[in-house]
Design a protein around this motif. Structure first.
Motif, mmCIF file in Angstrom:
data_model
loop_
_atom_site.group_PDB
_atom_site.id
_atom_site.type_symbol
_atom_site.label_atom_id
_atom_site.label_comp_id
_atom_site.label_asym_id
_atom_site.label_seq_id
_atom_site.Cartn_x
_atom_site.Cartn_y
_atom_site.Cartn_z
ATOM 1 N N TRP A 1 0.841 -1.200 0.000
ATOM 2 C CA TRP A 1 0.000 0.000 0.000
ATOM 3 C C TRP A 1 0.875 1.249 0.000
ATOM 4 O O TRP A 1 0.579 2.229 -0.710
ATOM 5 C CB TRP A 1 -0.903 -0.006 1.233
ATOM 6 C CG TRP A 1 -1.797 1.193 1.339
ATOM 7 C CD1 TRP A 1 -3.039 1.342 0.789
ATOM 8 C CD2 TRP A 1 -1.508 2.422 2.027
ATOM 9 N NE1 TRP A 1 -3.546 2.591 1.090
ATOM 10 C CE2 TRP A 1 -2.629 3.276 1.844
ATOM 11 C CE3 TRP A 1 -0.434 2.891 2.765
ATOM 12 C CZ2 TRP A 1 -2.688 4.560 2.376
ATOM 13 C CZ3 TRP A 1 -0.489 4.164 3.302
ATOM 14 C CH2 TRP A 1 -1.600 4.988 3.115
ATOM 15 N N GLN B 1 1.169 4.346 -2.913
ATOM 16 C CA GLN B 1 0.998 5.795 -2.737
ATOM 17 C C GLN B 1 2.186 6.570 -3.306
ATOM 18 O O GLN B 1 2.039 7.694 -3.782
ATOM 19 C CB GLN B 1 0.851 6.142 -1.247
ATOM 20 C CG GLN B 1 -0.151 5.303 -0.474
ATOM 21 C CD GLN B 1 -1.480 5.124 -1.168
ATOM 22 O OE1 GLN B 1 -2.126 6.101 -1.559
ATOM 23 N NE2 GLN B 1 -1.905 3.868 -1.320
ATOM 24 N N GLN C 1 -5.785 14.515 -0.692
ATOM 25 C CA GLN C 1 -5.687 13.132 -0.215
ATOM 26 C C GLN C 1 -4.371 12.489 -0.649
ATOM 27 O O GLN C 1 -3.781 11.706 0.099
ATOM 28 C CB GLN C 1 -6.864 12.316 -0.751
ATOM 29 C CG GLN C 1 -8.198 12.645 -0.108
ATOM 30 C CD GLN C 1 -9.337 11.862 -0.733
ATOM 31 O OE1 GLN C 1 -9.366 11.651 -1.945
ATOM 32 N NE2 GLN C 1 -10.281 11.428 0.082
ATOM 33 N N LYS C 2 -3.931 12.826 -1.849
ATOM 34 C CA LYS C 2 -2.662 12.289 -2.349
ATOM 35 C C LYS C 2 -1.507 12.694 -1.435
ATOM 36 O O LYS C 2 -0.636 11.874 -1.109
ATOM 37 C CB LYS C 2 -2.415 12.814 -3.774
ATOM 38 C CG LYS C 2 -1.024 12.544 -4.348
ATOM 39 C CD LYS C 2 -0.822 11.095 -4.698
ATOM 40 C CE LYS C 2 0.504 10.904 -5.422
ATOM 41 N NZ LYS C 2 0.790 9.491 -5.723
ATOM 42 N N TRP D 1 -1.674 13.605 1.823
ATOM 43 C CA TRP D 1 -1.786 12.943 3.128
ATOM 44 C C TRP D 1 -1.444 11.466 3.036
ATOM 45 O O TRP D 1 -0.804 10.899 3.929
ATOM 46 C CB TRP D 1 -3.186 13.124 3.709
ATOM 47 C CG TRP D 1 -3.520 14.528 4.106
ATOM 48 C CD1 TRP D 1 -4.589 15.264 3.703
ATOM 49 C CD2 TRP D 1 -2.772 15.376 4.988
ATOM 50 N NE1 TRP D 1 -4.556 16.516 4.255
ATOM 51 C CE2 TRP D 1 -3.444 16.608 5.056
ATOM 52 C CE3 TRP D 1 -1.588 15.225 5.708
ATOM 53 C CZ2 TRP D 1 -2.998 17.677 5.818
ATOM 54 C CZ3 TRP D 1 -1.125 16.287 6.475
ATOM 55 C CH2 TRP D 1 -1.829 17.488 6.532
ATOM 56 N N LYS D 2 -1.871 10.799 1.973
ATOM 57 C CA LYS D 2 -1.564 9.382 1.798
ATOM 58 C C LYS D 2 -0.066 9.164 1.577
ATOM 59 O O LYS D 2 0.488 8.151 2.017
ATOM 60 C CB LYS D 2 -2.370 8.810 0.623
ATOM 61 C CG LYS D 2 -3.839 8.582 0.936
ATOM 62 C CD LYS D 2 -4.593 8.076 -0.278
ATOM 63 C CE LYS D 2 -6.059 7.827 0.033
ATOM 64 N NZ LYS D 2 -6.257 6.663 0.916
ATOM 65 N N SER E 1 1.463 9.364 5.000
ATOM 66 C CA SER E 1 1.138 8.163 5.753
ATOM 67 C C SER E 1 1.947 6.969 5.260
ATOM 68 O O SER E 1 2.365 6.113 6.051
ATOM 69 C CB SER E 1 -0.361 7.866 5.623
ATOM 70 O OG SER E 1 -0.741 6.806 6.473
ATOM 71 N N HIS F 1 -3.336 3.473 10.290
ATOM 72 C CA HIS F 1 -3.174 4.850 10.738
ATOM 73 C C HIS F 1 -2.859 4.961 12.229
ATOM 74 O O HIS F 1 -2.084 5.835 12.627
ATOM 75 C CB HIS F 1 -4.437 5.650 10.397
ATOM 76 C CG HIS F 1 -4.653 5.785 8.925
ATOM 77 N ND1 HIS F 1 -5.842 5.455 8.311
ATOM 78 C CD2 HIS F 1 -3.826 6.179 7.937
ATOM 79 C CE1 HIS F 1 -5.744 5.664 7.008
ATOM 80 N NE2 HIS F 1 -4.532 6.097 6.757
ATOM 81 N N GLY G 1 -5.779 10.377 8.482
ATOM 82 C CA GLY G 1 -6.327 9.057 8.170
ATOM 83 C C GLY G 1 -7.239 8.537 9.260
ATOM 84 O O GLY G 1 -8.287 7.926 8.989
#
Length: 449
Positions: A38, A42, A214-215, A217-218, A221, A382, A441
């Motif tokens: 995952w 990202q 969102q991109k 923040w992801k 993360s 998260h 998240g």
């Protein structure tokens, strides 16, 4: 040195390269490998593998520095914990700060391991239900009973006195980590072959799939997940303390190189193969991406291996916290029998078990607390990412760098001092960014929950 020899006799330090490697592999290759695909999704094909390699080299270097500082150069006294190493070099105030960060991370990881173990146990049950119903039953179920079951197992294992008596469990857990990683890798190859192409892109998940915010923040993360995968700095000195004297540093150096190399190889292969198999749809837990279809037996084996590994990984991170609290209690209440008295319980065919009531109550309450919080916050990626983001910079970068500067007496504003400060500041920025990404998240998860 006499104190060290006396301590060795008390603790029976018998650790070798292989037992230390088993400890490290259990700590490093916990459930972190399941979220790496995952994370690569990202970041994309360029930044994803580069980040895995960078964190591997960075962690190995700074922890090599930390392990070298496990003996006081003036007295030769051996440090048994990370806090002791920081205290002997940087003083009491920073040792206390180190302790707060370290033990908060231990607590957070135990919560994370409870969550992911329940997910794996539930996957086995759902797979069995799915196939028995002929694919007609969606097999929805709660994960609470599985968290409770994991908690009961940890209550039992937590009564084992310390690291030095858990070597067998860590060896079994290390074998399980290699087992499930190999299965995940094989399933990834099979999925790519079935797709007939390699999924993914150079820059990762596109802003068509998610918004630009969102991109961002992801991405943060994802960096936190990769940092989490190399989180064994929390227990590095404690692991080294299991190794027999006097060559503990050389042994630890070799063990660290072996285990981190093995971990990075599996991380790179599983992370990249998972992304190649699922592309933008890569799940947070890679095992769930293969669904409940055949070969279900192979997925069941992988999930069983994951659970067994996490039983050991939980103990890797909770045992130092147990030891710290029990030592503090014994020093503060030396005359209270509830805290200090050891009662021998005979066990037929085995050595007597030393029962301490405080140890029994405190460790049981700890496991109950982590299990309860896991039930309330079932967001593995998260929640654990937040705890590890907070701990990554101080434990993996700041304290080792500062100990190195102090012991080597590196002059302020020298080129070497400047380079080390740039390294520390850069990692601090990464820590802040990944913590922010994890918090966002968690809020998104809470809305859906």
């Amino acid at each position: 040195m006499e104190d060290d020899q006396a301590a060795s006799k008390t603790l029976h330090r018998t650790g070798t390269v292989w037992t230390a490697s088993a400890h490290i592999i259990t700590a490093v290759m916990g459930s972190g490998v399941l979220s790496l695909a995952w994370a690569v999704a990202q970041l994309g094909w360029i930044l994803g593998p580069a980040a895995i390699l960078l964190f591997s080299l960075l962690t190995n270097y700074t922890l090599h520095v930390a392990c070298k500082r496990c003996r006081d150069p003036d007295t030769g006294q051996r440090s048994s914990t990370y806090m002791d190493a920081v205290r002997s070099t940087l003083g009491e105030s920073r040792a206390r700060l180190c302790g707060w960060v370290q033990y908060l991370n231990h607590f957070g990881l135990c919560i994370g391991y409870t969550i992911i173990s329940a997910t794996s146990m539930m996957a086995i049950k759902r797979s069995d239900c799915f196939h028995k119903s002929g694919s007609k039953n969606p097999c929805h179920m709660h994960n609470y009973p599985y968290m409770i079951a994991f908690g009961i197992a940890e209550i039992i294992f937590s009564q084992i006195l310390d690291f030095h008596q858990l070597g067998w469990l860590f060896i079994v857990a290390a074998v399980m980590s290699v087992t499930y990683s190999t299965i995940v890798l094989g399933l990834g190859f099979a999925q790519v072959a079935e797709n007939g192409k390699i999924m993914g892109s150079l820059t990762g998940i596109s802003i068509v799939t998610v918004s630009p915010t969102q991109k961002v923040w992801k991405t943060f993360s994802a960096l936190g997940d990769i940092a989490f995968a190399y989180s064994y700095s929390l227990v590095i000195i404690e692991i080294q303390d299991t190794i027999r004297s006097p060559s503990e540093f050389k042994t630890m150096k070799k063990a660290s190189l072996i285990s981190v190399t093995v971990a990075t190889l599996f991380y790179m292969l599983c992370g990249c193969m998972g992304y190649a198999a699922f592309g933008d749809s890569t799940p947070g837990n890679l095992l769930t991406g293969f669904g409940l279809y055949n070969p279900s037996w192979l997925l069941d084996i992988a999930n069983v291996a994951t659970v067994i590994l996490l039983v050991g990984a939980y103990q890797v991170y909770c045992q130092p916290l147990f030891a710290f609290i029990e030592k503090q209690a014994a020093e503060r209440y030396p005359d209270w029998e509830f805290v200090t008295e050891e009662m021998e319980i005979p066990i037929p065919g085995f050595h007597p078990y030393n029962l301490n009531l405080f140890r029994l109550v405190w460790r049981t309450l700890f496991v109950i607390t982590t299990t309860t919080i896991s039930i309330l916050l079932p967001y593995f990626n998260h929640v654990v990412g937040l705890f590890l983001a907070v701990g990554f910079w101080p434990l993996t970068i700041y304290f080792p760098v500062q100990m190195y500067i102090k012991r080597k007496k590196i002059l302020k504003r020298s080129i070497k001092w400047f380079c080390l400060q740039v390294l520390s500041i850069s990692c601090f920025i990464i820590t802040i960014a990944t913590a922010a990404g994890s918090i966002v998240g968690i809020f998104v998860d809470l809305k859906s929950y």
